[in-house]
Design a protein around this motif. Structure first.
Motif, PDB file in Angstrom:
ATOM      1  N   LYS A  43      49.736  54.074  55.289  1.00 37.24           N
ATOM      2  CA  LYS A  43      51.117  54.586  55.292  1.00 37.24           C
ATOM      3  C   LYS A  43      52.024  53.724  54.424  1.00 37.24           C
ATOM      4  O   LYS A  43      52.870  54.251  53.688  1.00 37.24           O
ATOM      5  CB  LYS A  43      51.638  54.634  56.732  1.00 37.24           C
ATOM      6  N   ASP A  44      51.848  52.408  54.482  1.00 41.57           N
ATOM      7  CA  ASP A  44      52.700  51.527  53.670  1.00 41.57           C
ATOM      8  C   ASP A  44      52.447  51.738  52.182  1.00 41.57           C
ATOM      9  O   ASP A  44      53.367  51.614  51.370  1.00 41.57           O
ATOM     10  CB  ASP A  44      52.458  50.062  54.043  1.00 41.57           C
ATOM     11  N   PHE A  45      51.211  52.030  51.810  1.00 41.29           N
ATOM     12  CA  PHE A  45      50.897  52.344  50.411  1.00 41.29           C
ATOM     13  C   PHE A  45      51.597  53.638  50.005  1.00 41.29           C
ATOM     14  O   PHE A  45      52.206  53.714  48.920  1.00 41.29           O
ATOM     15  CB  PHE A  45      49.384  52.475  50.239  1.00 41.29           C
ATOM     16  N   CYS A  46      51.526  54.643  50.871  1.00 43.77           N
ATOM     17  CA  CYS A  46      52.193  55.912  50.582  1.00 43.77           C
ATOM     18  C   CYS A  46      53.701  55.731  50.441  1.00 43.77           C
ATOM     19  O   CYS A  46      54.346  56.345  49.575  1.00 43.77           O
ATOM     20  CB  CYS A  46      51.887  56.928  51.681  1.00 43.77           C
ATOM     21  N   VAL A 271      41.384  50.772  33.886  1.00 41.65           N
ATOM     22  CA  VAL A 271      41.995  49.563  34.430  1.00 41.65           C
ATOM     23  C   VAL A 271      41.020  48.942  35.423  1.00 41.65           C
ATOM     24  O   VAL A 271      40.639  49.577  36.418  1.00 41.65           O
ATOM     25  CB  VAL A 271      43.339  49.875  35.135  1.00 41.65           C
ATOM     26  N   LEU A 272      40.605  47.703  35.165  1.00 43.78           N
ATOM     27  CA  LEU A 272      39.660  47.000  36.036  1.00 43.78           C
ATOM     28  C   LEU A 272      40.357  45.804  36.685  1.00 43.78           C
ATOM     29  O   LEU A 272      41.048  45.043  35.998  1.00 43.78           O
ATOM     30  CB  LEU A 272      38.455  46.520  35.230  1.00 43.78           C
ATOM     31  N   PHE A 273      40.166  45.649  37.983  1.00 40.54           N
ATOM     32  CA  PHE A 273      40.790  44.552  38.721  1.00 40.54           C
ATOM     33  C   PHE A 273      39.730  43.554  39.180  1.00 40.54           C
ATOM     34  O   PHE A 273      38.749  43.931  39.829  1.00 40.54           O
ATOM     35  CB  PHE A 273      41.551  45.073  39.940  1.00 40.54           C
ATOM     36  N   ASP A 274      39.940  42.290  38.856  1.00 43.12           N
ATOM     37  CA  ASP A 274      39.070  41.221  39.344  1.00 43.12           C
ATOM     38  C   ASP A 274      39.149  41.135  40.865  1.00 43.12           C
ATOM     39  O   ASP A 274      40.226  41.288  41.456  1.00 43.12           O
ATOM     40  CB  ASP A 274      39.483  39.868  38.749  1.00 43.12           C
ATOM     41  N   GLY A 275      38.011  40.862  41.504  1.00 42.81           N
ATOM     42  CA  GLY A 275      37.994  40.595  42.939  1.00 42.81           C
ATOM     43  C   GLY A 275      38.145  41.798  43.828  1.00 42.81           C
ATOM     44  O   GLY A 275      38.081  41.679  45.057  1.00 42.81           O
ATOM     45  N   MET A 276      38.337  42.995  43.260  1.00 36.60           N
ATOM     46  CA  MET A 276      38.545  44.207  44.054  1.00 36.60           C
ATOM     47  C   MET A 276      37.209  44.899  44.290  1.00 36.60           C
ATOM     48  O   MET A 276      36.439  45.125  43.365  1.00 36.60           O
ATOM     49  CB  MET A 276      39.504  45.152  43.323  1.00 36.60           C
ATOM     50  N   GLY A 277      36.928  45.223  45.566  1.00 39.44           N
ATOM     51  CA  GLY A 277      35.723  45.943  45.932  1.00 39.44           C
ATOM     52  C   GLY A 277      36.008  47.411  46.131  1.00 39.44           C
ATOM     53  O   GLY A 277      36.823  48.008  45.417  1.00 39.44           O
ATOM     54  N   HIS A 278      35.367  47.999  47.143  1.00 41.31           N
ATOM     55  CA  HIS A 278      35.491  49.437  47.374  1.00 41.31           C
ATOM     56  C   HIS A 278      36.592  49.711  48.400  1.00 41.31           C
ATOM     57  O   HIS A 278      36.343  50.221  49.511  1.00 41.31           O
ATOM     58  CB  HIS A 278      34.151  50.007  47.837  1.00 41.31           C
ATOM     59  N   GLU A 279      37.778  49.345  48.034  1.00 42.45           N
ATOM     60  CA  GLU A 279      38.957  49.527  48.890  1.00 42.45           C
ATOM     61  C   GLU A 279      40.187  49.254  48.040  1.00 42.45           C
ATOM     62  O   GLU A 279      40.078  48.868  46.874  1.00 42.45           O
ATOM     63  CB  GLU A 279      38.915  48.549  50.066  1.00 42.45           C
ATOM     64  N   LEU A 280      41.355  49.457  48.647  1.00 46.68           N
ATOM     65  CA  LEU A 280      42.624  49.162  47.976  1.00 46.68           C
ATOM     66  C   LEU A 280      43.242  47.935  48.644  1.00 46.68           C
ATOM     67  O   LEU A 280      43.955  48.056  49.644  1.00 46.68           O
ATOM     68  CB  LEU A 280      43.577  50.361  48.088  1.00 46.68           C
ATOM     69  N   PRO A 281      42.988  46.732  48.128  1.00 40.93           N
ATOM     70  CA  PRO A 281      43.539  45.529  48.769  1.00 40.93           C
ATOM     71  C   PRO A 281      45.069  45.524  48.726  1.00 40.93           C
ATOM     72  O   PRO A 281      45.671  45.875  47.701  1.00 40.93           O
ATOM     73  CB  PRO A 281      42.973  44.383  47.910  1.00 40.93           C
ATOM     74  N   ARG A 282      45.675  45.144  49.818  1.00 38.77           N
ATOM     75  CA  ARG A 282      47.139  45.138  49.883  1.00 38.77           C
ATOM     76  C   ARG A 282      47.755  44.280  48.791  1.00 38.77           C
ATOM     77  O   ARG A 282      48.836  44.595  48.277  1.00 38.77           O
ATOM     78  CB  ARG A 282      47.596  44.638  51.257  1.00 38.77           C
ATOM     79  N   GLU A 283      47.071  43.206  48.429  1.00 37.36           N
ATOM     80  CA  GLU A 283      47.612  42.308  47.402  1.00 37.36           C
ATOM     81  C   GLU A 283      47.729  42.986  46.039  1.00 37.36           C
ATOM     82  O   GLU A 283      48.471  42.525  45.170  1.00 37.36           O
ATOM     83  CB  GLU A 283      46.727  41.059  47.279  1.00 37.36           C
ATOM     84  N   LEU A 284      47.011  44.090  45.848  1.00 38.54           N
ATOM     85  CA  LEU A 284      47.026  44.799  44.557  1.00 38.54           C
ATOM     86  C   LEU A 284      47.808  46.107  44.613  1.00 38.54           C
ATOM     87  O   LEU A 284      47.872  46.826  43.609  1.00 38.54           O
ATOM     88  CB  LEU A 284      45.591  45.085  44.102  1.00 38.54           C
ATOM     89  N   TRP A 285      48.397  46.423  45.760  1.00 38.12           N
ATOM     90  CA  TRP A 285      49.092  47.704  45.875  1.00 38.12           C
ATOM     91  C   TRP A 285      50.172  47.888  44.816  1.00 38.12           C
ATOM     92  O   TRP A 285      50.262  48.949  44.192  1.00 38.12           O
ATOM     93  CB  TRP A 285      49.708  47.844  47.269  1.00 38.12           C
ATOM     94  N   ASP A 286      50.987  46.872  44.590  1.00 37.64           N
ATOM     95  CA  ASP A 286      52.067  47.013  43.604  1.00 37.64           C
ATOM     96  C   ASP A 286      51.493  47.249  42.210  1.00 37.64           C
ATOM     97  O   ASP A 286      52.030  48.064  41.437  1.00 37.64           O
ATOM     98  CB  ASP A 286      52.965  45.773  43.604  1.00 37.64           C
ATOM     99  N   ASP A 287      50.399  46.555  41.882  1.00 37.53           N
ATOM    100  CA  ASP A 287      49.773  46.753  40.578  1.00 37.53           C
ATOM    101  C   ASP A 287      49.196  48.160  40.456  1.00 37.53           C
ATOM    102  O   ASP A 287      49.331  48.813  39.403  1.00 37.53           O
ATOM    103  CB  ASP A 287      48.668  45.727  40.356  1.00 37.53           C
TER     104      ASP A 287
END
Length: 299
Positions: A43-46, A271-287
């Protein structure tokens, strides 16, 4: 934030949805993956998308969450031969295919009287989104495909540990065992660069179980992927501005899949993100929201 809920008819099925933000704002349709409820679009991502001046719709695919279940159907074929055929880009028997699930998305837009939307899909949802963008091109403003694949022939398969994690059943049918299994899976397929706190993983596992635990749907979703074969034929038809987002540390849906999509669809940003697996990490939401907004504004 304005929130509207309801169900849309897709043939004989009911598709449950949540519709957020101003109905007059540009629409974004969020499509989640295999066995995943709309809850995985947090919900916070939305809300971050809504705050960008967007109308955000998240929904449960058929056979998951609060949408209709396709009971009593199975492919009737052994799993390993179907997986071998999928590796070669070939289709297999299935109760329904990803094309059928993409048509559910179109039915949802019909119900909401939305002519066109920004289409965003994650994992299996990214496969559904590719099909949607090809088959419903006039309804696709832009396309975003997140940690997904086009299942073209001979792509490197998922990591054995990660694949077994999603296929392995809980120790027993108790609520506790099922929740513990969900926690285990989240840790195995998650982001090594952004490990989530244990209490958050547990709370989300409990939320998913209590809302709707329906393992039969996971099997039919997997059958739909194997039943649809290579999506290259769809990628070559896509004309909408497209971004492909993938984690470099994703071992369930390896970055090879994202790169294959980006090569197959014309004028696609990868767009490839370092350290990101099969999920949307909260630390990368803004990006991630920033990358989506850049794509949305390309039209």
């Amino acid at each position: 934030m304005q929130l509207r809920t309801g169900t849309a008819k897709s043939g004989e099925l009911e598709i449950y949805y949540e519709d957020m933000g101003d109905p007059n704002d540009p629409a974004v349709l969020l499509i989640m993956g295999l066995g995943a409820q709309l809850l995985l679009w947090r919900k916070d991502f939305c809300e971050k998308l809504v705050n960008q001046g967007l109308r955000v719709i998240r929904y449960d695919n058929r056979d998951v969450g609060l949408s209709s279940k396709v009971t009593g159907q199975h492919s009737g074929a052994a799993l390993l031969p179907r997986m071998a055929r999928s590796f070669l880009g070939l289709r297999s028997p299935a109760p329904y295919t990803l094309e059928d699930v993409a048509d559910d998305a179109a039915a949802l837009l019909d119900h909401l009287e939305i002519d066109s939307a920004h289409i965003v899909g994650a994992s299996m949802g990214g496969m559904i989104a590719q099909i949607f963008a090809a088959r419903h091109s006039v309804r696709t403003k832009t396309l975003a495909v997140i940690f997904s694949s086009n299942n073209q022939p001979l792509l490197p398969p998922p990591g054995p540990k990660q694949l077994l994690a999603i296929l392995q059943r809980p120790k027993d049918a108790s609520r506790e065992a099922i929740i513990e299994n969900a926690i285990r899976v989240s840790k195995i397929i998650g982001s090594p660069g952004y490990p989530a706190p244990e209490d958050r993983i547990r709370a989300e596992a409990i939320e998913g179980y209590d809302r709707s635990y329906y393992p039969a749907g996971i099997g039919r979703h997997f059958a739909a992927i194997l039943g649809s074969g290579s999506l290259l034929r769809y990628d070559r038809q896509i004309t909408a501005p497209t971004v492909v987002i993938h984690g470099k540390a994703d071992k369930l849906m390896r970055p090879f899949g994202g790169r294959a999509i980006a090569r197959a669809i014309r004028d696609t940003r990868l767009v490839l993100f370092d350290g990101m697996g099969h999920e949307l990490p909260r630390e990368l939401w803004d990006d991630i929201v920033g990358e989506l907004k850049t794509t949305f504004t390309a039209v």
